[in-house]
Design an enzyme around this catalytic site. Sequence first.
Site, PDB file in Angstrom:
ATOM      1  N   LYS A  84     -54.246 -80.368  42.485  1.00 31.49           N
ATOM      2  CA  LYS A  84     -55.590 -80.139  43.036  1.00 31.49           C
ATOM      3  C   LYS A  84     -56.640 -80.852  42.196  1.00 31.49           C
ATOM      4  O   LYS A  84     -57.574 -81.466  42.722  1.00 31.49           O
ATOM      5  CB  LYS A  84     -55.863 -78.637  43.104  1.00 31.49           C
ATOM      6  CG  LYS A  84     -54.957 -77.918  44.108  1.00 31.49           C
ATOM      7  CD  LYS A  84     -54.995 -76.411  43.904  1.00 31.49           C
ATOM      8  CE  LYS A  84     -54.134 -75.686  44.924  1.00 31.49           C
ATOM      9  NZ  LYS A  84     -53.950 -74.244  44.554  1.00 31.49           N
TER      10      LYS A  84
ATOM     11  N   VAL B 287     -50.203 -70.465  57.143  1.00 21.38           N
ATOM     12  CA  VAL B 287     -51.476 -71.115  57.478  1.00 21.38           C
ATOM     13  C   VAL B 287     -51.479 -71.584  58.929  1.00 21.38           C
ATOM     14  O   VAL B 287     -52.453 -71.365  59.666  1.00 21.38           O
ATOM     15  CB  VAL B 287     -51.754 -72.303  56.521  1.00 21.38           C
ATOM     16  CG1 VAL B 287     -53.051 -73.000  56.898  1.00 21.38           C
ATOM     17  CG2 VAL B 287     -51.821 -71.812  55.076  1.00 21.38           C
TER      18      VAL B 287
ATOM     19  N   GLY C 117     -46.090 -72.058  59.389  1.00 24.45           N
ATOM     20  CA  GLY C 117     -45.929 -70.983  58.404  1.00 24.45           C
ATOM     21  C   GLY C 117     -47.155 -70.090  58.436  1.00 24.45           C
ATOM     22  O   GLY C 117     -47.798 -69.931  59.477  1.00 24.45           O
TER      23      GLY C 117
ATOM     24  N   ILE D  57     -62.604 -72.291  50.005  1.00 24.39           N
ATOM     25  CA  ILE D  57     -63.841 -72.744  49.349  1.00 24.39           C
ATOM     26  C   ILE D  57     -64.131 -74.196  49.737  1.00 24.39           C
ATOM     27  O   ILE D  57     -63.258 -75.049  49.595  1.00 24.39           O
ATOM     28  CB  ILE D  57     -63.704 -72.649  47.809  1.00 24.39           C
ATOM     29  CG1 ILE D  57     -63.370 -71.216  47.386  1.00 24.39           C
ATOM     30  CG2 ILE D  57     -64.972 -73.130  47.126  1.00 24.39           C
ATOM     31  CD1 ILE D  57     -63.122 -71.064  45.892  1.00 24.39           C
TER      32      ILE D  57
ATOM     33  N   ARG E 271     -38.313 -72.164  66.400  1.00 24.14           N
ATOM     34  CA  ARG E 271     -39.106 -72.231  67.612  1.00 24.14           C
ATOM     35  C   ARG E 271     -39.472 -70.841  68.128  1.00 24.14           C
ATOM     36  O   ARG E 271     -40.514 -70.666  68.775  1.00 24.14           O
ATOM     37  CB  ARG E 271     -38.289 -72.967  68.682  1.00 24.14           C
ATOM     38  CG  ARG E 271     -39.027 -73.090  69.999  1.00 24.14           C
ATOM     39  CD  ARG E 271     -38.289 -73.969  70.979  1.00 24.14           C
ATOM     40  NE  ARG E 271     -39.143 -74.243  72.135  1.00 24.14           N
ATOM     41  CZ  ARG E 271     -38.947 -75.232  72.971  1.00 24.14           C
ATOM     42  NH1 ARG E 271     -37.924 -76.061  72.806  1.00 24.14           N
ATOM     43  NH2 ARG E 271     -39.749 -75.412  73.998  1.00 24.14           N
TER      44      ARG E 271
END
Lengths: 440, 440
Positions: free
Chosen positions: A207, A15, A13, A138, A48
């Site tokens: 997180k 990232v 995707g 970060i 693909r």
Amino acid sequence: MSTPLRLGIAGLGTVGSSVLRLLAGNRSTASTRAGRPIVVTAVSARDRTRDRGVDLSEVAFHADPVDLARDPNVDVVVELIGGASGAAEAVVRAALDLGKPVVTANKALLARHGVELARLAEDRGVALAFEAAVAGGIPVIKTLKESLAGNRISRVYGILNGTCNYILTRMERESLTFDVCLRDAQALGYAEADPTFDVEGYDTAHKLSILASLAFGTEIDADAIYVEGISSITLADILAADELGYRIKLLGIARLTETGVEARVHPTMVPKSSAVARTDGVLNAVALDGDAVGEIVLVGPGAGGNATASSVIADVVDVARGGVIPAFGRPTAQLEPYVRAEIQTHTGGYYVRMLVYDRPGALAAIATRMAEHGISLESIVQRRRAPRQEAPTTAVPVDPQPLVMITYATRETAIRDALRLIEQDGHIASTPKLIRIEDL
Amino acid sequence: MSTPLRLGIAGLGTVGSSVLRLLAGNRSTASTRAGRPIVVTAVSARDRTRDRGVDLSEVAFHADPVDLARDPNVDVVVELIGGASGAAEAVVRAALDLGKPVVTANKALLARHGVELARLAEDRGVALAFEAAVAGGIPVIKTLKESLAGNRISRVYGILNGTCNYILTRMERESLTFDVCLRDAQALGYAEADPTFDVEGYDTAHKLSILASLAFGTEIDADAIYVEGISSITLADILAADELGYRIKLLGIARLTETGVEARVHPTMVPKSSAVARTDGVLNAVALDGDAVGEIVLVGPGAGGNATASSVIADVVDVARGGVIPAFGRPTAQLEPYVRAEIQTHTGGYYVRMLVYDRPGALAAIATRMAEHGISLESIVQRRRAPRQEAPTTAVPVDPQPLVMITYATRETAIRDALRLIEQDGHIASTPKLIRIEDL
């Protein structure tokens, strides 16, 4: 240079595509830093054929990500599929099982299975790294695990969700409603079609659960986190906060108390002068309080393909350099059980906003309830909606008027009990709004 | 747990004493993080008897720090003596020569001999670590070396000297002069009896030289840094900056340009909305611009015994974990020669403040000189010192009046040439004050 490090990337995707492009474009940088070539030898993705801006003709394609983990030409698996189970879990387990290090950005998977996966990685003597899972670009994971290794951490808090921060910043700056800002966030791709996960605080909670484990050396318990989202925040709250010297931010806060870990996600009133108050838009900010260092604040992009990929590559370079630090900073056997401090025991200041019927005795009754519960008021603001309106001369209720109070530190149970009684007394028009104030 | 890591600490001033206390008090934390016990087995200090709050009866004492490096019960040397040569250099060389890792907080030594010492460490296959040398407790070295390993860094800048930031913050907040604030800083122990090293920018330059090397992969050249201190900053400058939307901070800035590394330390006008503008008092802030991540800002205590000791211990834990990353992020053979971009080629906005004789034609002459050099003005402020004063009716000079200008981006040579000619023209009463504006 020694042997290349061969990556298999599961999930292409935003990232994943950024990681591909950065390793192609900056290969010499990452490789120089790593002391060895870093190459992508295999990928796995749903589609693909989509163009990711990088030539993949020399790269093996696996329809099933588990096959990618098993590919003998893959030394390290980078998991960027997402989700607490399913394909993401399968490929991570398969890789670790085979003794291959894993780099992942998957906060949901870690919040759910983090300790178990860390144990598996430990058994096989390989790294499970996840800098990209919290606060995007970060370096908060490394700072907690390595840079603050000599500190006892007493508190970790921050703005961990860019979507919520974007919405709150726009509401404040442009006096817009939550709904309008949410729609804009969706149009800009900052929020999903179903925004619940972000705006109701669950993403922040995932997180925070990871940060709390790293900070306090405890096992992860994502379910133990108290969660309130921002959908109930009104423009009136934001304006009242501004007038009182505060801003409203969705914070994740984890604190070590005498009774356990107090971990909570909720809209929070923060002093305007604080670093988190001044972190606007899609930026994230994380503050770490250590007994030796004092407070460190890290600010930067909390999302976005390239920023998140920067953290993924940092983990890959660590793996390439050969270090294996336990996933949660210490061996899993030394992680302490998570002991939860209930939100009811929370002590702090509160912002209270209520609509009060404008009749004699109402304010006195409210103030008395507060006093009965030992709650002192730092400030109180009541302004008629229509300025210059005459004081009512009869006891007939007019439109209820907003009353805003800031309390000194008090216990959550005390303020809740007081407000319940005030509501029962019948002087107010609706359930009071309560926003916690954090001492920063 | 495996074998203990045995430390020898050379230098027991503020930081050294803090390291001793933190390892005694938090031993389990650092040791748990390290996966092995960390113990102090030897120390060296000028004064053997002073009480440092820790029992040293079981610890070997060496009058000569080189003997500490040679002590067979010392695995790692922590150098906290300070200074670019002398005992500090001797103990670091001796330790590295013997193949013992070194942890140091000594920025002057690194700025002078960093690459050479890194080469020695590399030859012996041991770590030379120095997180504590720059920005105290802020993990900027690790962030540059490890967390941003996948980035090309284009700029590093920050507030790297707490003494200067304390002075500037107090001048601004309380409308005090430089001299008054300096004396207070000395009384509080924030500034030395001879404050030159801090207030004239040399301390910042040492730190910047280290950051530039790490960021750009170049050798260190501390002498190549352009340095201006803060002693020439007046209250008038600070008030004018405030009026124009800026604050004045002493920044160290290193930027990669087409002609080389532009590294400079000088008072800088920064927009009030920027993170560095809002870093007050003795805090430090460092911003890192990477092509993947965007901008990361790290804020925290830049000095103080415990904060600096936190960074020392982080390095010690890294050594205990066994990792050896090249001192400047890549093997010394791969560091590129430092190519200096001269300050004359710097391009940016400028703040100019001059005292102009109040007579017809003065402003026109000044504006003409600016135009001749291709300099456009973003804003110009002239206010008579005594409000409501009548315009002069004759050409006889009255008291010169301050004139403040902000230029659009221009070249350093252009603005300097223009100001030299303006001075020659005789319309101004003294040499103009020039402060660079940084685009943040």
